[in-house]
Design an enzyme around this catalytic site. Structure first.
Site, short mmCIF file in Angstrom:
data_model
loop_
_atom_site.label_atom_id
_atom_site.label_comp_id
_atom_site.label_asym_id
_atom_site.label_seq_id
_atom_site.Cartn_x
_atom_site.Cartn_y
_atom_site.Cartn_z
N CYS A 59 0.94 7.76 23.49
CA CYS A 59 1.50 8.29 24.55
C CYS A 59 3.07 8.53 23.85
O CYS A 59 3.59 7.60 23.97
CB CYS A 59 1.59 7.20 25.91
SG CYS A 59 1.88 8.14 27.77
N GLY A 65 0.83 -0.98 -0.25
CA GLY A 65 0.20 -0.25 -0.03
C GLY A 65 0.96 0.99 0.00
O GLY A 65 0.71 1.99 -0.39
N GLN A 85 -7.38 -0.21 2.93
CA GLN A 85 -8.59 -1.10 4.52
C GLN A 85 -10.13 -1.12 3.47
O GLN A 85 -11.01 -2.92 4.10
CB GLN A 85 -9.11 -0.25 4.78
CG GLN A 85 -7.81 0.06 5.64
CD GLN A 85 -7.69 -1.15 6.63
OE1 GLN A 85 -8.14 -2.40 6.53
NE2 GLN A 85 -5.55 -0.94 7.44
N ASN A 99 -8.33 3.49 7.93
CA ASN A 99 -8.46 2.20 8.84
C ASN A 99 -8.47 2.38 10.33
O ASN A 99 -8.59 1.28 10.63
CB ASN A 99 -6.26 2.51 8.14
CG ASN A 99 -6.06 3.92 8.43
OD1 ASN A 99 -6.07 4.30 8.22
ND2 ASN A 99 -5.05 3.53 9.21
C1 PLP Z 1 -5.29 2.92 4.56
C2 PLP Z 1 -3.54 1.93 4.13
N1 PLP Z 1 -3.77 2.76 3.19
C3 PLP Z 1 -1.86 2.80 3.35
C4 PLP Z 1 -1.39 1.41 4.23
C5 PLP Z 1 -0.10 1.25 4.12
O1 PLP Z 1 0.48 -0.55 3.17
P1 PLP Z 1 1.39 -1.39 3.25
O2 PLP Z 1 1.60 -1.43 5.13
O3 PLP Z 1 0.75 -2.35 2.28
O4 PLP Z 1 2.63 -0.15 3.16
C6 PLP Z 1 -2.06 0.91 4.94
C7 PLP Z 1 -2.24 0.07 6.19
O5 PLP Z 1 -1.97 0.04 7.37
C8 PLP Z 1 -3.68 1.33 5.45
O6 PLP Z 1 -4.50 0.92 6.85
#
Ligand code: PLP
Length: 374
Positions: free
Chosen positions: A322, A71, A179, A151
């Site tokens: 935190c 991603g 997501q 996410n």
């Molecule tokens: C909405 C969203 N975009 C991009 C990513 C990044 O993807 P990757 O971990 O495959 O690089 C994530 C991962 O948490 C995500 O939730």
């Protein structure tokens, strides 16, 4: 200690069906997919079959799918690729305040190269107003990037409306669907998008593989220059292993019917929480326009991380961090205007194929004591 995994938005296990095709790829397709001889042919076949399977899920042509490392790379490719392809004749990129860091950080980087980023606000449920997008577009806009589903809180954006606005202005539209793929429908023509990000490990494929859908005619400068792999869009010898894994995961993701069961479990969880905590619990995100597996809740006046620490064996995520003794809300909750005493108690529970009613009931049973002791 029983182990309960409620963090499927962070990552999913590899589906057994995916593991089977990957094992076959490991054993029978070691050649370089670009080699014209007998060793390359099976690897090429697997890469192209995987690509067709991704394309079938998205409802696009296989040539419009480029494999990436995940991603983050897909998002970087969309943003930087569009910016560099514009030859800096234009500067503006429009995105939102609730994006994943894999959008926010490349935008910040592009700012250092002269890009102007417009950060659209969201309402208290985490939704963008398409009218705000319409107002933000200028003659200088290169790209609009709005995530499909968040996410953290799971809120689903009005992508169809926003993409239609961008199209009227002739501006390419990207959505980060990391997501949403496999949880809700993500056919690119229904959404009206030109670029769409997939992350394998969110849909029961391995980590380290993803894809970017690039609508035919959308021009991006490659992130990785080299030989002419992936139609000249991403250099590097393709992995038959990863392509086959992502492809099979996309075949499984076409069936959205298991989501009804997940949504029912998620809602059972929420109802159980309300019975136990009454006004002491708040739902973060849109009550309906939300991913069916995602439940982000705030235990008012408590700290999410402390509750999770007291819930031994339960894997979930907090919405606050935190830092040096100070609680910092996540940028998503902050953008939604969540009050600090509410946001600091946020926990994201995300359900998946392996989640059972017994697990949900077990967490519900243990939560009151965990909250008391937090
Ligand atoms: C909405 C969203 N975009 C991009 C990513 C990044 O993807 P990757 O971990 O495959 O690089 C994530 C991962 O948490 C995500 O939730």
């Amino acid at each position: 200690m029983s182990r309960i995994y409620l963090d499927y938005n962070a990552s999913t296990p590899i589906a057994p069906e995916v593991a089977v095709v990957m094992r076959e790829a490991m054993e029978g397709a070691f050649g370089n997919p670009s080699s014209p001889h007998w060793a390359g042919a099976p690897a090429r076949r697997m890469v192209e079959e995987g690509r067709s399977q991704v394309a079938a899920l998205l409802g696009c042509a296989p040539e419009e799918v480029v494999f990436t490392s995940g991603g983050s790379e897909s998002n970087n490719f969309a943003l930087k690729g569009a910016f560099f392809a514009s030859k800096r004749a234009r500067r503006q990129i429009i995105t939102t305040r609730i994006e994943h860091p894999a959008i926010i950080a490349p935008c910040r980087f592009l700012e250092t190269l002269g890009a102007e980023i417009t950060w659209l606000p969201v309402d208290s449920a985490g939704r963008v107003d398409p009218d705000d997008l319409e107002r933000a577009i200028t003659a200088d806009t290169i790209l609009v990037s709005i995530m499909h589903a968040n996410n953290e809180v799971g809120t689903i954006q009005p992508i169809e409306e926003c993409a239609a606005i961008a199209r009227e202005h002739g501006i390419p539209f990207h959505t980060d669907a990391a997501q949403s793929v496999g949880k809700i429908a993500t056919r690119v023509d229904d959404l009206g998008v030109d670029l769409l990000t997939i992350a394998g490990h969110k849909l029961y494929a391995p980590k380290g593989v993803g894809a970017l859908y690039i609508r035919s005619g959308t021009v991006l400068e490659p992130l990785i220059h080299g030989a002419g792999h992936e139609g000249g869009r991403r250099a590097g010898t393709e992995s038959a292993l990863l392509a086959a894994g992502l492809g099979e995961a996309c075949v499984l993701a076409r069936d959205l019917s298991p989501m009804a069961k997940l949504k029912a479990l998620r809602d059972r969880f929420w109802n159980g929480l309300r019975e136990r905590f009454g006004n002491g619990i708040v739902l973060n995100g849109h009550p309906e326009l939300r991913l069916p597996n995602t439940l982000d809740v705030s235990f008012v006046g408590h700290v999410g991380g402390d509750i999770l620490a007291a819930l031994e064996g339960v894997a979930a995520s907090t919405g606050s961090a935190c830092h040096s003794g100070r609680i910092e809300l996540s940028p998503v909750l902050e953008a939604m205007g969540v009050a600090p005493e509410v946001g600091m108690g946020a926990i994201r529970f995300s359900l998946g194929r392996g989640t059972t009613a017994a697990e949900i009931d077990d967490v519900l049973r243990r939560l009151p004591a965990a909250v008391r002791h937090s």
